[in-house]
Design a protein around this motif. Sequence first.
Motif, PDB file in Angstrom:
ATOM      1  N   MET A 169      17.433  -2.541  -3.823  1.00 59.99           N
ATOM      2  CA  MET A 169      16.376  -1.989  -4.655  1.00 59.99           C
ATOM      3  C   MET A 169      15.065  -2.007  -3.883  1.00 59.99           C
ATOM      4  O   MET A 169      14.809  -2.906  -3.094  1.00 59.99           O
ATOM      5  CB  MET A 169      16.224  -2.787  -5.940  1.00 59.99           C
ATOM      6  N   ALA A 170      14.222  -0.982  -4.115  1.00 57.70           N
ATOM      7  CA  ALA A 170      12.968  -0.888  -3.382  1.00 57.70           C
ATOM      8  C   ALA A 170      11.974  -0.060  -4.174  1.00 57.70           C
ATOM      9  O   ALA A 170      12.336   0.709  -5.065  1.00 57.70           O
ATOM     10  CB  ALA A 170      13.194  -0.257  -2.011  1.00 57.70           C
ATOM     11  N   VAL A 171      10.700  -0.226  -3.849  1.00 58.71           N
ATOM     12  CA  VAL A 171       9.646   0.656  -4.342  1.00 58.71           C
ATOM     13  C   VAL A 171       9.450   1.756  -3.305  1.00 58.71           C
ATOM     14  O   VAL A 171       9.287   1.476  -2.115  1.00 58.71           O
ATOM     15  CB  VAL A 171       8.336  -0.117  -4.567  1.00 58.71           C
ATOM     16  N   VAL A 172       9.477   2.995  -3.742  1.00 57.62           N
ATOM     17  CA  VAL A 172       9.287   4.138  -2.853  1.00 57.62           C
ATOM     18  C   VAL A 172       7.816   4.533  -2.863  1.00 57.62           C
ATOM     19  O   VAL A 172       7.219   4.712  -3.933  1.00 57.62           O
ATOM     20  CB  VAL A 172      10.159   5.328  -3.292  1.00 57.62           C
ATOM     21  N   ILE A 173       7.221   4.626  -1.679  1.00 58.35           N
ATOM     22  CA  ILE A 173       5.830   5.053  -1.532  1.00 58.35           C
ATOM     23  C   ILE A 173       5.834   6.515  -1.103  1.00 58.35           C
ATOM     24  O   ILE A 173       6.378   6.860  -0.046  1.00 58.35           O
ATOM     25  CB  ILE A 173       5.084   4.190  -0.509  1.00 58.35           C
ATOM     26  N   VAL A 174       5.269   7.377  -1.932  1.00 62.06           N
ATOM     27  CA  VAL A 174       5.211   8.812  -1.652  1.00 62.06           C
ATOM     28  C   VAL A 174       3.823   9.135  -1.125  1.00 62.06           C
ATOM     29  O   VAL A 174       2.821   8.918  -1.807  1.00 62.06           O
ATOM     30  CB  VAL A 174       5.497   9.642  -2.917  1.00 62.06           C
ATOM     31  N   GLN A 175       3.749   9.663   0.107  1.00 69.41           N
ATOM     32  CA  GLN A 175       2.463  10.033   0.684  1.00 69.41           C
ATOM     33  C   GLN A 175       2.443  11.526   0.998  1.00 69.41           C
ATOM     34  O   GLN A 175       3.477  12.139   1.213  1.00 69.41           O
ATOM     35  CB  GLN A 175       2.163   9.216   1.942  1.00 69.41           C
ATOM     36  N   HIS A 176       1.237  12.084   1.004  1.00 65.69           N
ATOM     37  CA  HIS A 176       1.076  13.522   1.151  1.00 65.69           C
ATOM     38  C   HIS A 176       1.248  13.985   2.586  1.00 65.69           C
ATOM     39  O   HIS A 176       1.847  15.031   2.849  1.00 65.69           O
ATOM     40  CB  HIS A 176      -0.304  13.935   0.635  1.00 65.69           C
ATOM     41  N   ALA A 177       0.738  13.226   3.522  1.00 68.24           N
ATOM     42  CA  ALA A 177       0.754  13.643   4.925  1.00 68.24           C
ATOM     43  C   ALA A 177       1.168  12.473   5.803  1.00 68.24           C
ATOM     44  O   ALA A 177       0.955  11.304   5.453  1.00 68.24           O
ATOM     45  CB  ALA A 177      -0.633  14.150   5.345  1.00 68.24           C
ATOM     46  N   PRO A 178       1.751  12.754   6.972  1.00 69.25           N
ATOM     47  CA  PRO A 178       2.197  11.681   7.871  1.00 69.25           C
ATOM     48  C   PRO A 178       1.074  10.744   8.282  1.00 69.25           C
ATOM     49  O   PRO A 178       1.306   9.576   8.562  1.00 69.25           O
ATOM     50  CB  PRO A 178       2.765  12.438   9.074  1.00 69.25           C
ATOM     51  N   ARG A 230       2.215  -4.105   2.412  1.00 70.91           N
ATOM     52  CA  ARG A 230       1.965  -5.514   2.726  1.00 70.91           C
ATOM     53  C   ARG A 230       1.912  -6.355   1.451  1.00 70.91           C
ATOM     54  O   ARG A 230       2.494  -7.437   1.387  1.00 70.91           O
ATOM     55  CB  ARG A 230       0.655  -5.648   3.491  1.00 70.91           C
ATOM     56  N   VAL A 231       1.207  -5.869   0.412  1.00 74.19           N
ATOM     57  CA  VAL A 231       1.090  -6.634  -0.827  1.00 74.19           C
ATOM     58  C   VAL A 231       2.449  -6.764  -1.502  1.00 74.19           C
ATOM     59  O   VAL A 231       2.823  -7.838  -1.973  1.00 74.19           O
ATOM     60  CB  VAL A 231       0.065  -5.968  -1.770  1.00 74.19           C
ATOM     61  N   LEU A 232       3.214  -5.686  -1.536  1.00 79.95           N
ATOM     62  CA  LEU A 232       4.520  -5.751  -2.186  1.00 79.95           C
ATOM     63  C   LEU A 232       5.488  -6.627  -1.397  1.00 79.95           C
ATOM     64  O   LEU A 232       6.301  -7.347  -1.982  1.00 79.95           O
ATOM     65  CB  LEU A 232       5.092  -4.342  -2.380  1.00 79.95           C
ATOM     66  N   ALA A 233       5.407  -6.568  -0.067  1.00 81.24           N
ATOM     67  CA  ALA A 233       6.275  -7.417   0.752  1.00 81.24           C
ATOM     68  C   ALA A 233       5.974  -8.894   0.496  1.00 81.24           C
ATOM     69  O   ALA A 233       6.890  -9.726   0.435  1.00 81.24           O
ATOM     70  CB  ALA A 233       6.094  -7.078   2.223  1.00 81.24           C
ATOM     71  N   PRO A 236     -10.291  -6.573  -2.677  1.00 87.92           N
ATOM     72  CA  PRO A 236      -9.588  -7.559  -3.506  1.00 87.92           C
ATOM     73  C   PRO A 236      -9.080  -6.988  -4.828  1.00 87.92           C
ATOM     74  O   PRO A 236      -7.997  -7.350  -5.285  1.00 87.92           O
ATOM     75  CB  PRO A 236     -10.653  -8.643  -3.728  1.00 87.92           C
ATOM     76  N   TRP A 237      -9.862  -6.105  -5.461  1.00 88.81           N
ATOM     77  CA  TRP A 237      -9.431  -5.583  -6.760  1.00 88.81           C
ATOM     78  C   TRP A 237      -8.158  -4.746  -6.607  1.00 88.81           C
ATOM     79  O   TRP A 237      -7.219  -4.872  -7.398  1.00 88.81           O
ATOM     80  CB  TRP A 237     -10.539  -4.738  -7.388  1.00 88.81           C
ATOM     81  N   THR A 238      -8.110  -3.902  -5.590  1.00 89.46           N
ATOM     82  CA  THR A 238      -6.927  -3.073  -5.366  1.00 89.46           C
ATOM     83  C   THR A 238      -5.723  -3.925  -5.012  1.00 89.46           C
ATOM     84  O   THR A 238      -4.610  -3.690  -5.482  1.00 89.46           O
ATOM     85  CB  THR A 238      -7.192  -2.057  -4.243  1.00 89.46           C
ATOM     86  N   ALA A 239      -5.944  -4.940  -4.160  1.00 88.78           N
ATOM     87  CA  ALA A 239      -4.844  -5.827  -3.798  1.00 88.78           C
ATOM     88  C   ALA A 239      -4.296  -6.542  -5.030  1.00 88.78           C
ATOM     89  O   ALA A 239      -3.078  -6.706  -5.184  1.00 88.78           O
ATOM     90  CB  ALA A 239      -5.304  -6.834  -2.752  1.00 88.78           C
ATOM     91  N   ASP A 240      -5.191  -6.962  -5.936  1.00 90.94           N
ATOM     92  CA  ASP A 240      -4.749  -7.616  -7.162  1.00 90.94           C
ATOM     93  C   ASP A 240      -3.940  -6.649  -8.024  1.00 90.94           C
ATOM     94  O   ASP A 240      -2.901  -7.019  -8.596  1.00 90.94           O
ATOM     95  CB  ASP A 240      -5.953  -8.136  -7.947  1.00 90.94           C
ATOM     96  N   LEU A 241      -4.382  -5.397  -8.120  1.00 92.41           N
ATOM     97  CA  LEU A 241      -3.665  -4.394  -8.898  1.00 92.41           C
ATOM     98  C   LEU A 241      -2.263  -4.176  -8.330  1.00 92.41           C
ATOM     99  O   LEU A 241      -1.271  -4.121  -9.072  1.00 92.41           O
ATOM    100  CB  LEU A 241      -4.432  -3.084  -8.914  1.00 92.41           C
ATOM    101  N   LEU A 242      -2.164  -4.064  -7.021  1.00 92.76           N
ATOM    102  CA  LEU A 242      -0.860  -3.882  -6.393  1.00 92.76           C
ATOM    103  C   LEU A 242       0.035  -5.097  -6.609  1.00 92.76           C
ATOM    104  O   LEU A 242       1.246  -4.968  -6.816  1.00 92.76           O
ATOM    105  CB  LEU A 242      -1.043  -3.610  -4.900  1.00 92.76           C
ATOM    106  N   GLY A 243      -0.551  -6.287  -6.576  1.00 96.00           N
ATOM    107  CA  GLY A 243       0.224  -7.492  -6.855  1.00 96.00           C
ATOM    108  C   GLY A 243       0.728  -7.516  -8.286  1.00 96.00           C
ATOM    109  O   GLY A 243       1.869  -7.926  -8.554  1.00 96.00           O
ATOM    110  N   ARG A 244      -0.116  -7.067  -9.216  1.00 93.38           N
ATOM    111  CA  ARG A 244       0.310  -6.983 -10.613  1.00 93.38           C
ATOM    112  C   ARG A 244       1.450  -5.984 -10.774  1.00 93.38           C
ATOM    113  O   ARG A 244       2.399  -6.206 -11.532  1.00 93.38           O
ATOM    114  CB  ARG A 244      -0.868  -6.566 -11.496  1.00 93.38           C
ATOM    115  N   PHE A 245       1.348  -4.875 -10.056  1.00 94.58           N
ATOM    116  CA  PHE A 245       2.405  -3.862 -10.133  1.00 94.58           C
ATOM    117  C   PHE A 245       3.709  -4.422  -9.574  1.00 94.58           C
ATOM    118  O   PHE A 245       4.782  -4.195 -10.136  1.00 94.58           O
ATOM    119  CB  PHE A 245       1.977  -2.608  -9.372  1.00 94.58           C
TER     120      PHE A 245
END
Length: 411
Positions: free
Chosen positions: A1-10, A19-22, A177-186
């Motif tokens: 199982m994994a979280v898929v990160i979809v990005q628009h451009a290479p 990093r936060v999810l790992a 820090p706020w974004t990192a916390d949000l990603l950790g919550r996710f």
Amino acid sequence: MAVVIVQHAPGENPSTASRVLAAAGVDTRTVLLTEVEGAAADLDGVEGLIVLGGRGSGEPSGAPALLRDALAAEVPVLALGPGARLLAAGSGPAARATSGARHADRAVRLTPAAGTDPLFAGAARPAPGLRPARDPLRLPADAVVLASCDGLPEQAFRIGASAWGIRFLAQDGAADPWTADLLGRFAALVTARSEHTAARAFFTRRAGAWEERFAHQTPAYEAGVARMRLAPGDVAVDLGCGTGRAMPALRQQVGPGGRVLGVDVTPAMLAAAARHGRTRHGDLLAADCTRLPLPGACVHGIFSAGLLDHLPDPYAALREWARVSAPDGVLLLFHPSGRAERAARHGRPLDPADLLAEGNLRAALEGAGWLLEAYEDTDGHFLARSVLRHRARGGPAAAQPARPLPARASR
């Protein structure tokens, strides 16, 4: 199982999210938006999506197939920056439009709805340095706004129960820090929901053809339900009901004065059940079969086909099913194939540690307050019939008067 990160451009950098999810023990893999546009979506093994990509300030022509299917299966989605536009586009017709603003120096504030949101509850105030989005956005009428600021469009929102759009973040989830916390919550939310996410992803894709594929099993289901021997006026629940094949037989057994409830964790399966007329026989409820929104001692019979040994904690499930059952309530575990037949079909031998082996199942049932009365494991079916034992007050199956099923639980 994994979280898929979809990005628009290479060139986009998903390293902060990865990093936060790992660090939270969640694996990630990255795909390009062009790789999931228009292609057949495959959510097998996907615990969540993080969407970074977008097409700039204009309205996107459509959402990736992977995102649309994730919304249908309630796979957790976090759409950041321009990715929030893709989320809005994939959620259906937009009914609410916002207007843009020239100035972007106003602080983003969380709305009162954020205080009870599964992802935002308890989050700190967004950092002042995070720039609000200024361009207009069309959201569906039922979207819940979670962050906003004066004169500017909605900055964060939730669609349904599992998808969030955050517009005031950088496309790559800026390393603040706020974004990192949000990603950790996710990451924590993804982990907590992983078992149900896997089930929804598997069954959502198959819901449309499920009834036709297994229609030949209907007589076996009817024969299984007949073994419950419920009385007219009783309350019966089909747990993990799928398309509700057992519901007509349950209705026939409890009669017009009884109640039948079909419970499943996959909305797509319940939608298929409704299309096939199961609402004529009872009510459908989207719920976790191990945490039922029912009062104690209100159910006289539980029918469950092929569910118990697939649950993350079947012992807790048996205790929960005992909680909602009236004294002498019946639990019927069923499958239209025997254990040996299913094992051979999957190319494996019978496992002595299998929960459904008679000795193992008897011990598990007794530990939750059930008495195993009948056990059949043949080539043609698997059936285990149990009744709720009377115990001293305070025990797991303490006798108590049956309470009525609340009206809200039937919708």
